[in-house]
Design an enzyme around this catalytic site. Structure first.
Site, PDB file in Angstrom:
ATOM      1  N   HIS A  52      15.886  29.047  29.172  1.00 11.05           N
ATOM      2  CA  HIS A  52      14.708  29.894  28.993  1.00 11.05           C
ATOM      3  C   HIS A  52      14.254  29.845  27.539  1.00 11.05           C
ATOM      4  CE1 HIS A  52      17.989  32.604  27.889  1.00 11.05           C
ATOM      5  NE2 HIS A  52      17.125  33.436  27.337  1.00 11.05           N
ATOM      6  N   HIS A  54      13.781  31.998  24.920  1.00 15.43           N
ATOM      7  CA  HIS A  54      14.143  32.841  23.788  1.00 15.43           C
ATOM      8  C   HIS A  54      14.695  32.006  22.630  1.00 15.43           C
ATOM      9  CE1 HIS A  54      14.412  36.743  26.381  1.00 15.43           C
ATOM     10  NE2 HIS A  54      13.175  36.440  26.018  1.00 15.43           N
ATOM     11  N   ASP A  56      17.039  32.232  20.490  1.00 16.96           N
ATOM     12  CA  ASP A  56      18.463  31.965  20.318  1.00 16.96           C
ATOM     13  C   ASP A  56      18.977  30.932  21.325  1.00 16.96           C
ATOM     14  OD1 ASP A  56      18.082  33.927  22.337  1.00 16.96           O
ATOM     15  OD2 ASP A  56      20.155  34.618  22.142  1.00 16.96           O
ATOM     16  N   HIS A  57      18.056  30.397  22.134  1.00 19.73           N
ATOM     17  CA  HIS A  57      18.405  29.331  23.069  1.00 19.73           C
ATOM     18  C   HIS A  57      17.660  28.027  22.778  1.00 19.73           C
ATOM     19  CE1 HIS A  57      20.594  31.923  26.058  1.00 19.73           C
ATOM     20  NE2 HIS A  57      20.001  32.820  25.295  1.00 19.73           N
ATOM     21  N   HIS A 110      15.251  37.995  33.630  1.00 18.74           N
ATOM     22  CA  HIS A 110      15.374  38.131  32.177  1.00 18.74           C
ATOM     23  C   HIS A 110      14.101  37.626  31.511  1.00 18.74           C
ATOM     24  CE1 HIS A 110      17.394  38.309  28.304  1.00 18.74           C
ATOM     25  NE2 HIS A 110      17.151  37.023  28.086  1.00 18.74           N
ATOM     26  N   ASP A 127      20.946  33.696  30.374  1.00 14.66           N
ATOM     27  CA  ASP A 127      21.092  35.143  30.228  1.00 14.66           C
ATOM     28  C   ASP A 127      20.803  35.891  31.526  1.00 14.66           C
ATOM     29  OD1 ASP A 127      21.636  34.624  27.600  1.00 14.66           O
ATOM     30  OD2 ASP A 127      19.849  35.569  26.777  1.00 14.66           O
ATOM     31  N   HIS A 165      26.489  34.394  26.166  1.00 14.71           N
ATOM     32  CA  HIS A 165      26.807  35.460  25.202  1.00 14.71           C
ATOM     33  C   HIS A 165      28.202  36.001  25.463  1.00 14.71           C
ATOM     34  CE1 HIS A 165      22.917  36.008  23.189  1.00 14.71           C
ATOM     35  NE2 HIS A 165      22.368  35.742  24.366  1.00 14.71           N
TER      36      HIS A 165
END
Length: 253
Positions: A52, A54, A56-57, A110, A127, A165
């Site tokens: 996805h 975001h 941090d990905h 998410h 996530d 995570h």
């Protein structure tokens, strides 16, 4: 094939799938630990999988592309710079360099276009599903996330789940609040505390264990329903409403 966790940021894992001298990376939010690992191990990057949008990905994509022009697979319903192979439910991702192939699953909730990759007994779910938890609903609805979790729950119980995570102990603390009498939760807390004390990750984990300890997969359990109705202040008509009440409680926990 080996699957290696690379810690990133405060609690992220970037996954490296490696075979011989070749590697595939999943959700590289930061390029630095990936480049460092590839260099130290003498590995060549073959492909990147993204679940996805975001940061941090996906934050490391441009830097990784600058070092190797490789295919990047990612959700067709999200706008992610660098994606060369948009994928959606039913697509198959073949990674001949490491000898594996994955089936793509649409698992929104998410984010609106979140995907997962399942194959070789492994699930890379970003996530959506966490150990004893699930992702926040930033873009999707409770019904979407409940359906996505149901789709993942239908996979074989021995599937190893690679989420992104290290949230397990905090998720288990919430699970214990939802079901104080659940001995499986207490046992899992002790086991995961021992892992973290030894500086070991609690991920991956077998999918089967989630049915006994993850409140978001237990929306039909009497104690979970009672707790959800207490939080909502009224009776709840169905498992989606129970899930929504539990998810809202977790947001405040």
């Amino acid at each position: 094939m080996q699957i290696i966790p690379l810690p990133a940021f405060r609690d992220n894992y970037i996954w490296v799938l490696r075979h011989d001298s070749r590697a595939v990376v999943v959700d590289p939010g930061d390029a630095e630990p990936v480049l460092r690992y590839l260099s130290s191990e003498g590995l060549s990057l073959e492909a990147i999988l993204v679940t996805h949008h975001h940061s941090d990905h996906v934050g490391g994509l441009s830097a990784l592309l600058a070092t190797a022009s490789v295919p990047i697979y990612g959700p067709a319903r999200e706008d992610i710079a660098g994606i060369s192979h948009p994928v959606a439910e039913g697509a198959e991702v073949r990674l001949p360099g490491i000898g594996v192939r994955f089936r793509v699953l649409d698992i929104p909730g998410h984010t609106a276009g979140h995907v997962g990759y399942y194959g070789e007994g492994a699930l890379f779910c970003g996530d959506t599903l966490f150990a004893a938890g699930c992702g926040r609903l930033f873009e999707g609805t409770p019904a979407q996330m409940h359906a996505s979790l149901g789709k993942l729950a239908a996979l074989p119980g021995d599937t190893q789940v690679y989420c992104t995570h290290e949230y397990t102990l905090s998720n288990l603390a919430f699970a214990a609040a939802v079901e104080p009498s659940n001995t499986a939760v207490a046992e899992r807390i002790a086991a995961c505390q021992a892992l973290r004390a030894a500086d070991q990750p609690t991920v991956p984990f077998p999918l089967a264990g989630e049915f006994a300890t993850n409140p978001f997969l237990r929306s039909s359990e009497p104690e979970v329903i009672r707790q959800a109705e207490t939080q909502a202040g009224h009776a709840l008509a169905n498992p989606v409403d129970v899930f929504a009440a539990i998810r809202e409680w977790k947001n405040r926990f």
